[in-house]
Design an enzyme around this catalytic site. Sequence first.
Site, short mmCIF file in Angstrom:
data_model
loop_
_atom_site.label_atom_id
_atom_site.label_comp_id
_atom_site.label_asym_id
_atom_site.label_seq_id
_atom_site.Cartn_x
_atom_site.Cartn_y
_atom_site.Cartn_z
N HIS A 1 -4.27 1.93 6.39
CA HIS A 1 -5.02 0.74 5.88
C HIS A 1 -4.75 -0.50 6.90
CE1 HIS A 1 -4.21 2.43 1.77
NE2 HIS A 1 -5.06 3.23 2.45
N CYS B 1 -17.42 -16.06 19.77
CA CYS B 1 -18.50 -15.95 19.13
C CYS B 1 -18.60 -17.23 18.02
CB CYS B 1 -19.19 -14.57 18.81
SG CYS B 1 -18.25 -13.95 17.18
N GLY C 1 8.14 5.95 -1.70
CA GLY C 1 8.09 4.77 -2.21
C GLY C 1 6.52 4.59 -2.48
N THR C 2 5.38 5.24 -2.98
CA THR C 2 4.02 5.27 -3.18
C THR C 2 3.87 5.45 -4.77
OG1 THR C 2 1.89 5.45 -2.53
CG2 THR C 2 3.41 7.33 -2.39
N ASN D 1 11.54 8.37 -4.96
CA ASN D 1 10.81 7.11 -5.84
C ASN D 1 11.83 6.64 -6.81
OD1 ASN D 1 9.15 5.22 -7.39
ND2 ASN D 1 7.35 6.04 -6.24
N VAL E 1 0.54 -2.34 5.53
CA VAL E 1 0.12 -2.90 6.82
C VAL E 1 1.09 -3.83 7.66
CG1 VAL E 1 -2.15 -3.02 5.62
CG2 VAL E 1 -0.84 -4.79 5.23
N ASP E 2 2.41 -3.63 7.02
CA ASP E 2 3.69 -4.88 7.39
C ASP E 2 4.10 -4.52 8.80
OD1 ASP E 2 5.64 -3.13 5.12
OD2 ASP E 2 5.32 -2.52 7.21
C1 BV8 Z 1 -12.84 3.83 -0.61
C2 BV8 Z 1 -4.74 -2.74 2.74
C3 BV8 Z 1 -14.74 4.56 -0.55
C4 BV8 Z 1 -4.90 -4.17 2.36
C5 BV8 Z 1 -4.87 -1.45 0.73
C6 BV8 Z 1 -10.49 8.24 -6.53
C7 BV8 Z 1 -10.09 7.70 -7.79
C8 BV8 Z 1 -10.19 6.49 -8.10
C9 BV8 Z 1 -10.20 5.25 -7.34
C10 BV8 Z 1 -10.91 5.75 -6.12
C11 BV8 Z 1 -11.07 6.80 -5.69
N1 BV8 Z 1 -11.66 6.79 -4.40
C12 BV8 Z 1 -11.82 5.75 -4.24
C13 BV8 Z 1 -11.28 4.96 -5.24
C14 BV8 Z 1 -10.99 3.42 -4.87
C15 BV8 Z 1 -10.02 2.87 -4.41
C16 BV8 Z 1 -8.85 3.31 -5.26
O1 BV8 Z 1 -8.08 4.09 -4.84
N2 BV8 Z 1 -8.46 2.26 -6.19
C17 BV8 Z 1 -7.37 2.54 -7.09
C18 BV8 Z 1 -6.72 1.12 -7.43
C19 BV8 Z 1 -7.37 3.16 -8.36
N3 BV8 Z 1 -9.90 3.39 -3.03
C20 BV8 Z 1 -10.55 2.41 -1.91
O2 BV8 Z 1 -11.25 1.50 -2.33
C21 BV8 Z 1 -10.43 2.94 -0.73
N4 BV8 Z 1 -11.71 3.07 -0.09
O3 BV8 Z 1 -12.39 4.56 -1.24
O4 BV8 Z 1 -13.73 3.63 0.08
C22 BV8 Z 1 -15.85 4.37 0.63
C23 BV8 Z 1 -16.05 5.56 1.07
C24 BV8 Z 1 -17.19 5.53 1.91
C25 BV8 Z 1 -18.08 4.26 1.93
C26 BV8 Z 1 -17.60 3.18 1.44
C27 BV8 Z 1 -16.57 3.21 0.52
C28 BV8 Z 1 -9.46 2.04 0.17
C29 BV8 Z 1 -8.16 1.98 -0.22
C30 BV8 Z 1 -7.16 0.99 0.72
C31 BV8 Z 1 -7.19 -0.48 0.08
N5 BV8 Z 1 -6.33 -1.18 0.93
N6 BV8 Z 1 -4.18 -1.97 1.58
C32 BV8 Z 1 -3.85 -5.12 2.08
O5 BV8 Z 1 -2.66 -4.51 1.96
O6 BV8 Z 1 -4.05 -6.14 1.89
S1 BV8 Z 1 -4.40 -0.56 -0.73
C33 BV8 Z 1 -2.64 -1.22 -0.94
O7 BV8 Z 1 -2.43 -0.84 -2.26
C34 BV8 Z 1 -1.75 -0.58 -0.42
O8 BV8 Z 1 -1.90 -0.45 1.33
C35 BV8 Z 1 -1.42 0.73 -0.79
O9 BV8 Z 1 -2.26 1.92 -0.38
C36 BV8 Z 1 -1.55 0.39 -2.03
C37 BV8 Z 1 -0.48 0.17 -3.01
O10 BV8 Z 1 0.14 1.43 -3.52
P1 BV8 Z 1 1.68 1.61 -2.91
O11 BV8 Z 1 1.95 1.43 -1.47
O12 BV8 Z 1 2.05 3.08 -3.45
O13 BV8 Z 1 2.47 0.55 -3.59
P2 BV8 Z 1 2.78 0.27 -5.10
O14 BV8 Z 1 3.37 -1.18 -5.39
O15 BV8 Z 1 1.41 0.63 -5.81
O16 BV8 Z 1 3.82 1.19 -5.58
C38 BV8 Z 1 4.83 1.29 -5.02
C39 BV8 Z 1 5.93 2.44 -5.42
O17 BV8 Z 1 7.26 2.40 -4.78
C40 BV8 Z 1 6.18 2.77 -6.82
O18 BV8 Z 1 5.91 3.98 -7.33
C41 BV8 Z 1 7.55 2.23 -6.99
O19 BV8 Z 1 8.44 2.66 -8.19
C42 BV8 Z 1 8.26 2.56 -5.68
N7 BV8 Z 1 9.52 1.86 -5.09
C43 BV8 Z 1 9.76 0.57 -5.47
N8 BV8 Z 1 10.77 0.31 -4.77
C44 BV8 Z 1 11.22 1.35 -4.00
C45 BV8 Z 1 10.16 2.47 -4.34
N9 BV8 Z 1 10.48 3.65 -4.03
C46 BV8 Z 1 11.53 3.79 -3.37
N10 BV8 Z 1 12.47 2.94 -2.99
C47 BV8 Z 1 12.27 1.78 -3.38
N11 BV8 Z 1 13.29 0.74 -3.04
#
Ligand code: BV8
Length: 252
Positions: A122, A154, A191-192, A217, A106-107
């Site tokens: 997102h 509002c 990077g995810t 990654n 979101v950045d």
């Molecule tokens: C929904 C915005 C349903 C806000 C974000 C199925 C299975 C399990 C769970 C679920 C499922 N379906 C839904 C769910 C629930 C949930 C979910 O997935 N939970 C997870 C935690 C298990 N999903 C939801 O709630 C979604 N909504 O499903 O709604 C619904 C449907 C109908 C009606 C009602 C409801 C909504 C999900 C979105 C949430 N919002 N962000 C904000 O940012 O403030 S998510 C947020 O976290 C980010 O946007 C991003 O998506 C996520 C973080 O993940 P990454 O970006 O991958 O970052 P992370 O830190 O995890 O990893 C970083 C990676 O980079 C690592 O691998 C690391 O090794 C690597 N790395 C680090 N440095 C480097 C690098 N790689 C390369 N170079 C580098 N230098």
Amino acid sequence: MTMLEHHIDEVVTLLAGARRVAVLTGAGISAESGVPTFRGQDGLWKHYRAESLATPEAFERDPALVWEWYEWRRGLIASVEPNAGHRVLAGWEDAFEEFAVITQNVDGLHDKAGSRTVVELHGNIWKLRCTREGTVEEIRETPLPHLPPICPSCGALRRPHVVWFGEALDPAVLGRAAEISRAGQVMVVLGTSGLVHPAASLPYAAARAGAKIVEVNVEPTPLTPQADHFLPGKAGEILPALDRRLREARAA
Ligand code: BV8
């Protein structure tokens, strides 16, 4: 030639022959710009886990606290610049017939780097939405003059125009991301951690549609066993190396 250089050459051959390329990015691509990721030590603000603040329930309970967190992130993001990884992707807009970036971030750093085709799954931290009227306004000023911000028309609370856990993604946005993923000949996943859905399902949809999956990654993820190529390393280092070799390959 190191193993990594060998893998990079294989990926360059793949990219050099591709017309339609999709990229999926996560917090890892912004890590080298100084933006904290969600996992591990980085994922903590004060003692809250990101997942506990980025929810409608948290906002209902304590909008001031949630806004303090988003204001902290806005301030941090305002102070950083896109890195070499963002810049390479901006350059790839003209390197392929069809190219798009699908991001979980979101950045807004892909836009800031000059990318034109960006699907923000997102939402965007620079946009505020009225909780009553749903109107969205981009406000880059940080710190915001008033916390929590109020809708000027509002008087209702404004919230960040981002998708919180438990909230559905905008169907049009998700639909476009799925379409781009299925149409790509190559999907580069950068990077995810591949833990947040439905974003994490896009590479699998792309693979089912015949796309080759290239993952970059610093560590393996649940996707790695299914990826056609895994390039271990930092996005800000691997992408410039890929870009250099791609240009050489195309010039040859
Ligand atoms: C929904 C915005 C349903 C806000 C974000 C199925 C299975 C399990 C769970 C679920 C499922 N379906 C839904 C769910 C629930 C949930 C979910 O997935 N939970 C997870 C935690 C298990 N999903 C939801 O709630 C979604 N909504 O499903 O709604 C619904 C449907 C109908 C009606 C009602 C409801 C909504 C999900 C979105 C949430 N919002 N962000 C904000 O940012 O403030 S998510 C947020 O976290 C980010 O946007 C991003 O998506 C996520 C973080 O993940 P990454 O970006 O991958 O970052 P992370 O830190 O995890 O990893 C970083 C990676 O980079 C690592 O691998 C690391 O090794 C690597 N790395 C680090 N440095 C480097 C690098 N790689 C390369 N170079 C580098 N230098």
